[in-house]
Design an enzyme around this catalytic site. Structure first.
Site, mmCIF file in Angstrom:
data_model
loop_
_atom_site.group_PDB
_atom_site.id
_atom_site.type_symbol
_atom_site.label_atom_id
_atom_site.label_comp_id
_atom_site.label_asym_id
_atom_site.label_seq_id
_atom_site.Cartn_x
_atom_site.Cartn_y
_atom_site.Cartn_z
ATOM 1 N N ASN A 146 -5.601 0.399 -4.446
ATOM 2 C CA ASN A 146 -5.693 1.120 -4.430
ATOM 3 C C ASN A 146 -6.703 1.600 -4.878
ATOM 4 O O ASN A 146 -7.836 2.243 -5.918
ATOM 5 C CB ASN A 146 -5.254 0.577 -6.345
ATOM 6 C CG ASN A 146 -4.595 2.083 -7.206
ATOM 7 O OD1 ASN A 146 -4.562 2.529 -5.963
ATOM 8 N ND2 ASN A 146 -4.591 2.152 -8.095
ATOM 9 N N GLU A 203 -3.701 0.429 1.489
ATOM 10 C CA GLU A 203 -4.161 1.012 -0.061
ATOM 11 C C GLU A 203 -5.683 1.074 0.348
ATOM 12 O O GLU A 203 -6.602 1.012 -1.215
ATOM 13 C CB GLU A 203 -3.268 1.608 -1.302
ATOM 14 C CG GLU A 203 -3.198 2.654 -1.335
ATOM 15 C CD GLU A 203 -2.702 2.575 -3.131
ATOM 16 O OE1 GLU A 203 -2.248 4.135 -3.343
ATOM 17 O OE2 GLU A 203 -1.729 2.396 -3.415
ATOM 18 N N ASP A 248 3.039 -3.712 1.431
ATOM 19 C CA ASP A 248 3.622 -3.245 -0.023
ATOM 20 C C ASP A 248 4.266 -2.233 0.445
ATOM 21 O O ASP A 248 3.937 -1.459 1.491
ATOM 22 C CB ASP A 248 2.328 -2.811 -0.528
ATOM 23 C CG ASP A 248 2.926 -1.510 -1.490
ATOM 24 O OD1 ASP A 248 4.597 -1.551 -1.713
ATOM 25 O OD2 ASP A 248 2.074 -0.804 -1.846
ATOM 26 N N ASN A 266 6.649 -1.420 -0.941
ATOM 27 C CA ASN A 266 7.498 -0.073 -1.843
ATOM 28 C C ASN A 266 8.856 -0.377 -2.136
ATOM 29 O O ASN A 266 9.854 0.915 -2.688
ATOM 30 C CB ASN A 266 7.245 1.373 -1.772
ATOM 31 C CG ASN A 266 5.577 1.518 -1.903
ATOM 32 O OD1 ASN A 266 5.295 1.691 -3.153
ATOM 33 N ND2 ASN A 266 4.370 2.000 -1.682
ATOM 34 N N HIS A 287 -2.076 -3.433 -8.313
ATOM 35 C CA HIS A 287 -1.068 -4.586 -7.534
ATOM 36 C C HIS A 287 -2.201 -5.932 -7.280
ATOM 37 O O HIS A 287 -3.216 -5.890 -8.001
ATOM 38 C CB HIS A 287 -0.540 -3.840 -6.265
ATOM 39 C CG HIS A 287 -0.179 -3.323 -5.858
ATOM 40 N ND1 HIS A 287 1.030 -3.149 -5.292
ATOM 41 C CD2 HIS A 287 -0.517 -1.773 -6.057
ATOM 42 C CE1 HIS A 287 1.835 -2.741 -5.353
ATOM 43 N NE2 HIS A 287 0.762 -1.696 -5.688
#
Length: 254
Positions: free
Chosen positions: A9, A35, A148, A150, A246
């Site tokens: 992130n 990310e 990830d 999602n 995360h």
């Protein structure tokens, strides 16, 4: 080989929160980031090189500060593949693959369905990605797809499966896609293979003290092709790492 996957992130923010010290202590051979929200020139590779990651690769979105993935490795890959060759995917910097002698490792950041338009985009991406991978494994059978996704696959993977069944990330169609990807594309969920009944999550909202109350979602997976399923030694979630919303996931292969 010890492989870590981590949606940070924002890698520059994670570095300020002690990411390098954590990486040094964890001592993985290969680390896949999602990310990163950074262009390659915004990341100082020497920080990673100083702790043994002499091979650093970044694949960024055209839009600055958005999406983007990376792989850092202590082992020199024999090939790096930037993207999938599918234009709309690659503009968002969501796929990066490192091929080693006995295994290939992909860092994947699958889109989220934050609104109707993005949900439609996500389903298109999922369908095209499945076709891409089914073709890829014909030439690269020993593949680990870290990242990830999602998507929470089963009710055990989300803290409130009843209330959240209409929310993107736990929609029946998303869950069915992941089931079909595992079955038809020839992969296993390494964590669930070794931890049948363990309730653990890898993402928590920043709202309402979700992490402190462990109201989480398991969105991060280390999917291993069936060709090397027998080489899985360990697959764990590492919630003590707190550089992001995360937490990292770790896979160890023979």
């Amino acid at each position: 080989m010890k492989i870590v996957s981590y949606n940070v992130n924002g890698i520059r923010a994670a570095l300020k929160k002690g990411l390098i010290e954590w990486l040094k202590a964890t001592d993985a051979d290969v680390v896949c980031f999602q990310e990163t929200k950074a262009q390659p020139e915004q990341i100082d590779n020497s920080i990673f090189e100083d702790i043994g990651y002499h091979y650093c690769y970044w694949f960024s979105a055209e839009k600055k500060g958005y999406s983007s993935v990376g792989i850092v490795s202590k082992i020199e890959p024999k090939h790096i593949e930037y993207g999938t060759g599918i234009d709309y995917m690659d503009r968002e910097g969501r796929n990066l693959r490192a091929d080693f002698e006995e295994v290939s490792v992909m860092s994947l950041y699958l889109p989220s369905g934050t609104n109707d338009a993005r949900l439609s985009y996500k389903f298109t991406y999922m369908d095209d990605f499945k076709i891409y991978i089914e073709s890829l494994v014909k030439s690269i059978p020993n593949l680990v797809i870290c990242g990830d996704y999602n998507i929470c696959h089963e009710a055990i993977d989300i803290h409130d499966p009843v209330r959240l069944k209409t929310v993107s990330g736990f929609l029946p169609e998303e869950r069915e896609w992941l089931s079909s990807f595992l079955k038809e594309s020839g992969f296993v969920d390494s964590f669930r293979t070794l931890n049948k009944d363990v309730v653990q999550y890898s993402w928590w909202s920043y709202r309402a003290n979700a992490r402190q109350n462990n109201k989480g979602w398991r969105l991060d997976y280390l999917l291993v092709s069936q060709a090397i399923e027998n080489r899985i030694l360990r697959s764990v979630i590492l919630p003590e790492a707190k550089h992001s919303d995360h937490c990292p996931v770790l896979l160890e292969l023979k």
